[in-house]
Design a protein around this motif. Structure first.
Motif, PDB file in Angstrom:
ATOM      1  N   THR A  13      76.074  59.482  92.749  1.00  0.00           N
ATOM      2  CA  THR A  13      74.723  59.006  92.511  1.00  0.00           C
ATOM      3  C   THR A  13      74.776  57.610  91.877  1.00  0.00           C
ATOM      4  N   ASP A  14      73.610  56.993  91.683  1.00  0.00           N
ATOM      5  CA  ASP A  14      73.574  55.670  91.063  1.00  0.00           C
ATOM      6  C   ASP A  14      73.462  55.746  89.541  1.00  0.00           C
ATOM      7  N   ASN A  15      73.667  56.916  88.987  1.00  0.00           N
ATOM      8  CA  ASN A  15      73.531  57.131  87.549  1.00  0.00           C
ATOM      9  C   ASN A  15      74.472  56.222  86.756  1.00  0.00           C
ATOM     10  N   GLY A  16      73.911  55.437  85.858  1.00  0.00           N
ATOM     11  CA  GLY A  16      74.702  54.558  84.989  1.00  0.00           C
ATOM     12  C   GLY A  16      74.786  53.125  85.446  1.00  0.00           C
ATOM     13  N   ARG A  17      74.555  52.850  86.726  1.00  0.00           N
ATOM     14  CA  ARG A  17      74.811  51.516  87.279  1.00  0.00           C
ATOM     15  C   ARG A  17      74.014  50.405  86.588  1.00  0.00           C
ATOM     16  N   GLN A  18      72.728  50.627  86.397  1.00  0.00           N
ATOM     17  CA  GLN A  18      71.891  49.590  85.812  1.00  0.00           C
ATOM     18  C   GLN A  18      72.297  49.251  84.380  1.00  0.00           C
ATOM     19  N   ALA A  19      72.868  50.217  83.681  1.00  0.00           N
ATOM     20  CA  ALA A  19      73.227  50.015  82.271  1.00  0.00           C
ATOM     21  C   ALA A  19      74.504  49.204  82.082  1.00  0.00           C
ATOM     22  N   PHE A  20      75.259  48.959  83.170  1.00  0.00           N
ATOM     23  CA  PHE A  20      76.476  48.152  83.035  1.00  0.00           C
ATOM     24  C   PHE A  20      76.157  46.781  82.455  1.00  0.00           C
ATOM     25  N   PHE A  21      74.954  46.299  82.717  1.00  0.00           N
ATOM     26  CA  PHE A  21      74.588  44.936  82.322  1.00  0.00           C
ATOM     27  C   PHE A  21      73.734  44.900  81.054  1.00  0.00           C
ATOM     28  N   SER A  22      73.622  46.047  80.411  1.00  0.00           N
ATOM     29  CA  SER A  22      72.886  46.125  79.156  1.00  0.00           C
ATOM     30  C   SER A  22      73.827  45.854  77.985  1.00  0.00           C
ATOM     31  N   LYS A  23      73.290  45.300  76.912  1.00  0.00           N
ATOM     32  CA  LYS A  23      74.091  45.041  75.716  1.00  0.00           C
ATOM     33  C   LYS A  23      74.243  46.280  74.847  1.00  0.00           C
ATOM     34  N   GLU A  24      73.609  47.366  75.258  1.00  0.00           N
ATOM     35  CA  GLU A  24      73.637  48.590  74.458  1.00  0.00           C
ATOM     36  C   GLU A  24      74.989  49.297  74.507  1.00  0.00           C
ATOM     37  N   ASN A  25      75.767  49.063  75.572  1.00  0.00           N
ATOM     38  CA  ASN A  25      77.042  49.760  75.762  1.00  0.00           C
ATOM     39  C   ASN A  25      76.886  51.285  75.643  1.00  0.00           C
ATOM     40  N   THR A  26      75.953  51.792  76.435  1.00  0.00           N
ATOM     41  CA  THR A  26      75.694  53.237  76.443  1.00  0.00           C
ATOM     42  C   THR A  26      76.917  53.980  76.975  1.00  0.00           C
ATOM     43  N   LEU A  27      77.209  55.124  76.352  1.00  0.00           N
ATOM     44  CA  LEU A  27      78.435  55.835  76.716  1.00  0.00           C
ATOM     45  C   LEU A  27      78.274  57.321  76.452  1.00  0.00           C
ATOM     46  N   SER A  28      78.781  58.129  77.362  1.00  0.00           N
ATOM     47  CA  SER A  28      78.839  59.576  77.137  1.00  0.00           C
ATOM     48  C   SER A  28      80.127  60.109  77.741  1.00  0.00           C
ATOM     49  N   TYR A  29      80.398  61.389  77.500  1.00  0.00           N
ATOM     50  CA  TYR A  29      81.654  61.977  77.956  1.00  0.00           C
ATOM     51  C   TYR A  29      81.404  63.351  78.569  1.00  0.00           C
ATOM     52  N   ILE A  30      82.261  63.697  79.522  1.00  0.00           N
ATOM     53  CA  ILE A  30      82.334  65.059  80.041  1.00  0.00           C
ATOM     54  C   ILE A  30      83.664  65.633  79.573  1.00  0.00           C
ATOM     55  N   SER A  31      83.618  66.709  78.829  1.00  0.00           N
ATOM     56  CA  SER A  31      84.835  67.240  78.214  1.00  0.00           C
ATOM     57  C   SER A  31      85.737  67.920  79.240  1.00  0.00           C
ATOM     58  N   ARG A  32      86.995  68.017  78.869  1.00  0.00           N
ATOM     59  CA  ARG A  32      87.972  68.718  79.711  1.00  0.00           C
ATOM     60  C   ARG A  32      87.550  70.165  79.933  1.00  0.00           C
ATOM     61  N   GLU A  33      87.033  70.801  78.889  1.00  0.00           N
ATOM     62  CA  GLU A  33      86.622  72.197  78.997  1.00  0.00           C
ATOM     63  C   GLU A  33      85.465  72.350  79.985  1.00  0.00           C
ATOM     64  N   ALA A  34      84.505  71.424  79.897  1.00  0.00           N
ATOM     65  CA  ALA A  34      83.348  71.499  80.803  1.00  0.00           C
ATOM     66  C   ALA A  34      83.769  71.293  82.253  1.00  0.00           C
ATOM     67  N   ILE A  35      84.688  70.378  82.477  1.00  0.00           N
ATOM     68  CA  ILE A  35      85.168  70.118  83.843  1.00  0.00           C
ATOM     69  C   ILE A  35      85.953  71.323  84.364  1.00  0.00           C
ATOM     70  N   SER A  36      86.760  71.896  83.490  1.00  0.00           N
ATOM     71  CA  SER A  36      87.551  73.058  83.893  1.00  0.00           C
ATOM     72  C   SER A  36      86.652  74.246  84.236  1.00  0.00           C
ATOM     73  N   GLU A  37      85.588  74.435  83.445  1.00  0.00           N
ATOM     74  CA  GLU A  37      84.675  75.554  83.684  1.00  0.00           C
ATOM     75  C   GLU A  37      83.915  75.407  84.995  1.00  0.00           C
ATOM     76  N   THR A  38      83.517  74.155  85.323  1.00  0.00           N
ATOM     77  CA  THR A  38      82.695  73.954  86.530  1.00  0.00           C
ATOM     78  C   THR A  38      83.515  73.757  87.795  1.00  0.00           C
ATOM     79  N   THR A  39      84.726  73.245  87.654  1.00  0.00           N
ATOM     80  CA  THR A  39      85.529  72.922  88.839  1.00  0.00           C
ATOM     81  C   THR A  39      86.882  73.608  88.870  1.00  0.00           C
ATOM     82  N   GLY A  40      87.374  74.031  87.705  1.00  0.00           N
ATOM     83  CA  GLY A  40      88.723  74.586  87.635  1.00  0.00           C
ATOM     84  C   GLY A  40      89.807  73.529  87.721  1.00  0.00           C
ATOM     85  N   LEU A  41      89.415  72.250  87.588  1.00  0.00           N
ATOM     86  CA  LEU A  41      90.367  71.142  87.748  1.00  0.00           C
ATOM     87  C   LEU A  41      90.765  70.539  86.403  1.00  0.00           C
TER      88      LEU A  41
END
Length: 459
Positions: free
Chosen positions: A57-85
């Motif tokens: 998706t285009d989620n996050g793209r517009q914020a690359f040029f913002s001075k806010e430096n918005t940031l979030s994370y997807i944890s290893r546990e969450a990825i493992s639970e949803t994908t097993g990867l």
């Protein structure tokens, strides 16, 4: 300065999409088709008539040029639970996203990731955040504080590679056998100084003599009495020792020589006398690499071609390969301006890009790649080999102690990041920065650690 609107416009460029495809083809050694339709990226991977589609998706793209430096994370546990990867670190970074309601969805062999990683990869690998940034550094270098990677210490992680690693695991789990990259390491040495006096230009050597007659008279006497003994005992004369250490580990050392001068204060290091040429020839005879270390203002004064031709002429006369790679003096690089010049002359690779204050992953990667010129919409014909650590970044700029193994632990931590993603750790250590046995010991410990990892089965 690159605007958000212009960036969005170029994403539909066919050559840029080919460039994106090349990045993945080189990593995975499989076919990939890149599409950009209805403002979304779609990657279709295939091997032996088996296909996997990943939409972003285009989620996050517009914020690359913002001075806010918005940031979030997807944890290893969450990825493992949803994908097993698995992922290589404790989380995946989503720069430009403050929060996310869902991360990944799957329908048959089609995955949809709710983040525009492809745009982020384009933005980061091509250093768009550096364009037209006014530096406060005394050498006019891009500073870590001006990078989005400063937040949460992301400069110490190859976050582009972490994402590519995750995508590779999606493909493997979906039945596409893609290449597994293996950790490697390399060492290079900027030859800023060969000797205090020998082959040094007269304008500099006279100055050194006058200073040393007052402060270090024994040094002058030693030089005047026995020049061979003098050079054999200079702290800058580590060439044979460096080659010995590299040969012990089965790698080559790369020695980058300065061909010319554009600054009296920062250049005028040595002339290409018979003494210097014999040294260069010895390096080549032992199977190590000779490369180019451009003068202080080579890029800004557009002297790169002149210096390139000068060193190639010297090497050609010595029957040494002239297919050169190299690095900019003081790590002074203006991304597009410098790389365009290097591309024009046909330089093989550049090994400059790191954060001079700390080391780390300025490009978000420890893999080599060719950059994309977003203004001319073309692939530049020079390979970026990211520099990961310079000794001065750790010991001088960051002032990390060498006495209690803090410097060793800091560098090991960075090496392990390269290892986790199967990338290349690139170390720069100047030949004249071994004035203490502790520095030599640290250098050997780093290479021993890298060598051990290199012979360890990849996780």
């Amino acid at each position: 300065m690159v605007t958000s609107n212009y960036f969005s416009e170029i994403l539909s460029d066919n050559l840029l999409q080919d460039w994106v495809g090349t990045i993945f083809r080189e990593r995975f050694d499989i076919d990939v088709q890149v599409e950009f339709t209805e403002d979304y990226f779609c990657l279709i991977f295939s091997k032996n008539d088996h296909f996997v589609t990943i939409n972003f998706t285009d989620n996050g793209r517009q914020a690359f040029f913002s001075k806010e430096n918005t940031l979030s994370y997807i944890s290893r546990e969450a990825i493992s639970e949803t994908t097993g990867l698995e992922i290589p670190n404790e989380n995946l970074a989503l720069f430009g996203v403050s929060e996310i309601d869902w991360f990944i969805r799957k329908e048959n062999n089609t995955f949809t990731i709710n983040y525009d990683f492809i745009s982020y990869m384009i933005w980061t690998l091509n250093r768009l955040e550096e364009y037209e940034v006014k530096s406060e550094d005394k050498h006019s270098r891009f500073e870590l504080k001006d990078s989005h990677l400063f937040k949460d210490g992301l400069y110490l992680r190859p976050i582009v590679d972490e994402w590519v690693y995750f995508i590779g695991n999606i493909l493997l789990a979906s039945g596409i056998d893609c290449k597994q990259n293996k950790f490697s390491y390399e060492v290079s040495h900027d030859v800023d100084k060969i000797s205090r006096y020998i082959s040094v230009p007269k304008t500099k050597v006279i100055t050194f003599f006058l200073i040393d007659l007052v402060k270090r008279p024994r040094l002058v006497v030693s030089y005047l009495t026995n020049r061979k003994f003098f050079f054999d005992n200079e702290t800058s004369n580590t060439f044979d020792w460096l080659m010995d250490v590299s040969e012990k580990h089965g790698i080559i050392s790369k020695f980058y020589f300065i061909p010319a001068s554009t600054s009296f204060k920062f250049d005028f290091r040595y002339n290409y006398t018979h003494f210097v040429k014999r040294l260069i020839k010895k390096i080549d005879n032992r199977g190590h690499e000779v490369g180019i270390h451009y003068s202080y203002n080579a890029s800004s004064k557009f002297h790169i071609k002149t210096e390139w031709m000068k060193l190639r002429k010297i090497l050609s006369e010595l029957n040494i390969p002239t297919d050169l790679g190299g690095r900019m003096h003081y790590l002074r690089i203006s991304f597009l301006e410098t790389l365009r010049q290097l591309s024009t002359i046909g330089q093989k690779y550049d090994n400059t890009l790191t954060f001079h204050e700390t080391g780390g992953f300025r490009c978000g990667t420890c893999f080599p790649y060719k950059p994309f010129d977003i203004y001319n919409k073309s692939i530049l014909n020079v390979e970026i080999r990211p520099l990961i650590v310079m000794e001065g970044s750790v010991l001088d700029y960051s002032k990390i102690s060498i006495d209690d193994d803090k410097a060793l632990h800091y560098i090991k931590k960075i090496v392990l990041q390269c290892y986790k993603v199967g990338g290349r750790f690139s170390l720069l250590w100047h030949n004249d920065e071994f004035e203490s046995e502790k520095k030599k010991e640290l250098y050997c410990q780093i290479l021993e650690f890298c060598s051990t990892l290199n012979n360890t089965k990849q996780v």
